[in-house]
Design a protein around this motif. Structure first.
Motif, short mmCIF file in Angstrom:
data_model
loop_
_atom_site.label_atom_id
_atom_site.label_comp_id
_atom_site.label_asym_id
_atom_site.label_seq_id
_atom_site.Cartn_x
_atom_site.Cartn_y
_atom_site.Cartn_z
N ALA A 68 21.93 -36.55 92.89
CA ALA A 68 23.14 -37.33 93.21
C ALA A 68 23.06 -38.60 92.60
CB ALA A 68 23.38 -37.34 94.74
N VAL A 69 21.92 -39.18 92.39
CA VAL A 69 21.89 -40.56 91.85
C VAL A 69 22.00 -40.40 90.26
CG1 VAL A 69 20.46 -42.64 91.28
CG2 VAL A 69 20.46 -41.50 93.53
N ILE A 70 21.56 -39.49 89.73
CA ILE A 70 21.56 -39.15 88.36
C ILE A 70 22.89 -39.15 87.98
CG2 ILE A 70 21.04 -37.59 86.44
CD1 ILE A 70 18.37 -36.94 87.96
N GLU A 71 23.72 -38.22 88.94
CA GLU A 71 25.01 -38.04 88.56
C GLU A 71 26.07 -39.35 88.89
OE1 GLU A 71 25.79 -34.88 90.95
OE2 GLU A 71 24.97 -33.11 89.60
N LYS A 72 25.65 -39.93 89.66
CA LYS A 72 26.54 -41.42 89.85
C LYS A 72 26.18 -42.48 89.26
CE LYS A 72 27.22 -41.78 94.33
NZ LYS A 72 27.38 -42.27 95.79
N THR A 73 25.11 -42.59 88.64
CA THR A 73 24.74 -43.75 87.75
C THR A 73 24.65 -43.58 86.44
OG1 THR A 73 22.23 -43.35 88.14
CG2 THR A 73 23.07 -44.56 89.88
N GLY A 74 24.58 -42.61 85.74
CA GLY A 74 23.90 -42.70 84.56
C GLY A 74 22.66 -42.61 84.14
N ILE A 75 21.79 -42.60 85.18
CA ILE A 75 20.37 -42.64 84.83
C ILE A 75 19.89 -41.59 83.89
CG2 ILE A 75 17.95 -42.00 85.96
CD1 ILE A 75 19.05 -44.99 86.48
N ASN A 76 19.21 -41.51 82.81
CA ASN A 76 19.01 -40.59 81.92
C ASN A 76 17.26 -40.31 81.86
OD1 ASN A 76 17.86 -42.84 80.45
ND2 ASN A 76 19.72 -42.63 78.78
N VAL A 77 16.52 -40.99 82.70
CA VAL A 77 15.11 -40.67 82.97
C VAL A 77 15.02 -40.82 84.39
CG1 VAL A 77 12.66 -41.02 82.10
CG2 VAL A 77 14.63 -41.30 80.45
N ILE A 78 14.12 -40.13 84.70
CA ILE A 78 13.60 -40.32 86.42
C ILE A 78 12.19 -40.55 86.50
CG2 ILE A 78 15.49 -39.22 87.53
CD1 ILE A 78 13.55 -36.87 88.02
N GLN A 79 11.68 -41.63 87.31
CA GLN A 79 10.34 -41.94 87.45
C GLN A 79 9.80 -41.45 88.57
OE1 GLN A 79 9.07 -45.74 85.83
NE2 GLN A 79 7.58 -45.85 87.63
N LEU A 80 9.07 -40.66 89.04
CA LEU A 80 8.49 -40.12 90.53
C LEU A 80 7.39 -40.92 90.66
CD1 LEU A 80 9.33 -36.11 90.06
CD2 LEU A 80 11.07 -38.42 90.84
N HIS A 81 7.33 -41.90 91.47
CA HIS A 81 6.13 -42.55 91.90
C HIS A 81 5.44 -42.63 93.11
CE1 HIS A 81 4.83 -46.51 89.43
NE2 HIS A 81 4.05 -46.59 90.68
N GLY A 82 5.74 -41.31 93.77
CA GLY A 82 5.09 -41.10 95.00
C GLY A 82 3.86 -40.21 94.88
N ASP A 83 3.99 -39.17 95.87
CA ASP A 83 2.90 -38.03 96.00
C ASP A 83 3.33 -36.78 95.44
OD1 ASP A 83 1.11 -39.86 97.23
OD2 ASP A 83 2.40 -39.80 98.98
N GLU A 84 4.35 -36.81 94.49
CA GLU A 84 5.15 -35.54 94.13
C GLU A 84 3.76 -34.46 93.35
OE1 GLU A 84 7.86 -39.19 94.14
OE2 GLU A 84 5.91 -38.51 92.99
N SER A 85 4.02 -33.47 93.73
CA SER A 85 3.38 -32.44 93.20
C SER A 85 3.88 -32.11 91.89
CB SER A 85 3.41 -31.10 94.05
OG SER A 85 4.63 -30.31 94.07
N PRO A 86 3.11 -31.09 91.19
CA PRO A 86 3.56 -30.72 89.75
C PRO A 86 4.69 -29.90 89.89
CG PRO A 86 1.13 -30.41 89.98
CD PRO A 86 1.65 -30.86 91.22
N GLU A 87 4.72 -29.14 90.97
CA GLU A 87 6.16 -28.26 91.05
C GLU A 87 7.26 -29.22 91.26
OE1 GLU A 87 8.79 -25.43 91.11
OE2 GLU A 87 7.04 -25.18 90.71
N ASP A 88 7.19 -30.19 91.79
CA ASP A 88 8.30 -31.48 92.39
C ASP A 88 8.68 -31.84 91.14
OD1 ASP A 88 7.97 -30.98 95.25
OD2 ASP A 88 6.50 -32.47 95.39
#
Length: 207
Positions: A68-88
């Protein structure tokens, strides 16, 4: 040397960073003193050149919220900075940066577990995930095979030490937030100094 200025919270700072030579800007959507709403980020991003990477920083966030944030803002890269798994980290419509906190060389082994476009090496988590102004031991990367991987060096960088970090780690990009701030606000002079130091060091390595 590509440079990302993270923790952007206003248009003036964004434009100053770009003018100084930044290749990417980071907008934090996780708990942080630099946290943004999607609406605030969208109001800035609509004024930025298409050529600039606009990175949305998330920590253990729901996929639906990120989309939703990608669609609303125009973000074109995301940085996952938590405990996300490879699948996430899979199946997003934009490139993914996976941040990995480095407390020992063993943490570098985590890089091979993820299939992402970029890997951000940061200091171990403090009060917040990232933006804490501390470095990890860059010596830990000496035996790390980063061939074919776009490594982003983060954590405690500033104009005084970024050249050393680039020389030791040889990253694809460097990422700075608190290191270009004064009293928690982006400082134009510090951004200029940081960009000049980073770009100059990369040219020296090429010689």
């Amino acid at each position: 040397m590509k440079v990302k200025i993270c923790g952007i919270t206003d248009l003036n700072s964004a434009e100053a960073a770009i003018k100084a030579g930044a290749d990417a800007l980071g907008f934090v959507f996780a708990e942080s003193k630099r946290q943004m709403t999607a609406e605030q980020a969208a109001a800035i991003i609509k004024h930025l050149p298409d050529s600039i990477l606009k990175v949305g920083v998330f920590v253990n966030e729901d996929r639906e919220k990120i989309t939703a944030v990608i669609e609303k803002t125009g973000i074109n890269v995301i940085q996952l900075h938590g405990d996300e798994s490879p699948e996430d980290c899979l199946h997003y419509e934009v490139p993914v940066i996976k941040a990995i906190g480095i407390s020992s060389s063993n943490d570098l082994k985590k890089v091979s577990q993820y299939d992402c476009e970029y890997y951000l090496l940061d200091s171990p988590k403090g009060k917040y995930r990232g933006g804490n102004g501390t470095s990890f031991n860059w010596e830990e990367t000496k035996t790390f095979n980063k061939e074919g991987k776009k490594i982003i060096l983060a954590g405690g960088l500033n104009a005084e030490n970024v050249a050393e970090g680039i020389k030791m780690v040889d990253p694809y990009m460097v990422d700075v937030s608190s290191g270009v701030e004064t009293n928690g606000v982006k400082d134009i002079d510090k951004m200029n100094e940081f960009l000049q130091s980073a770009k100059r060091m990369k040219e020296e390595i090429k010689k």
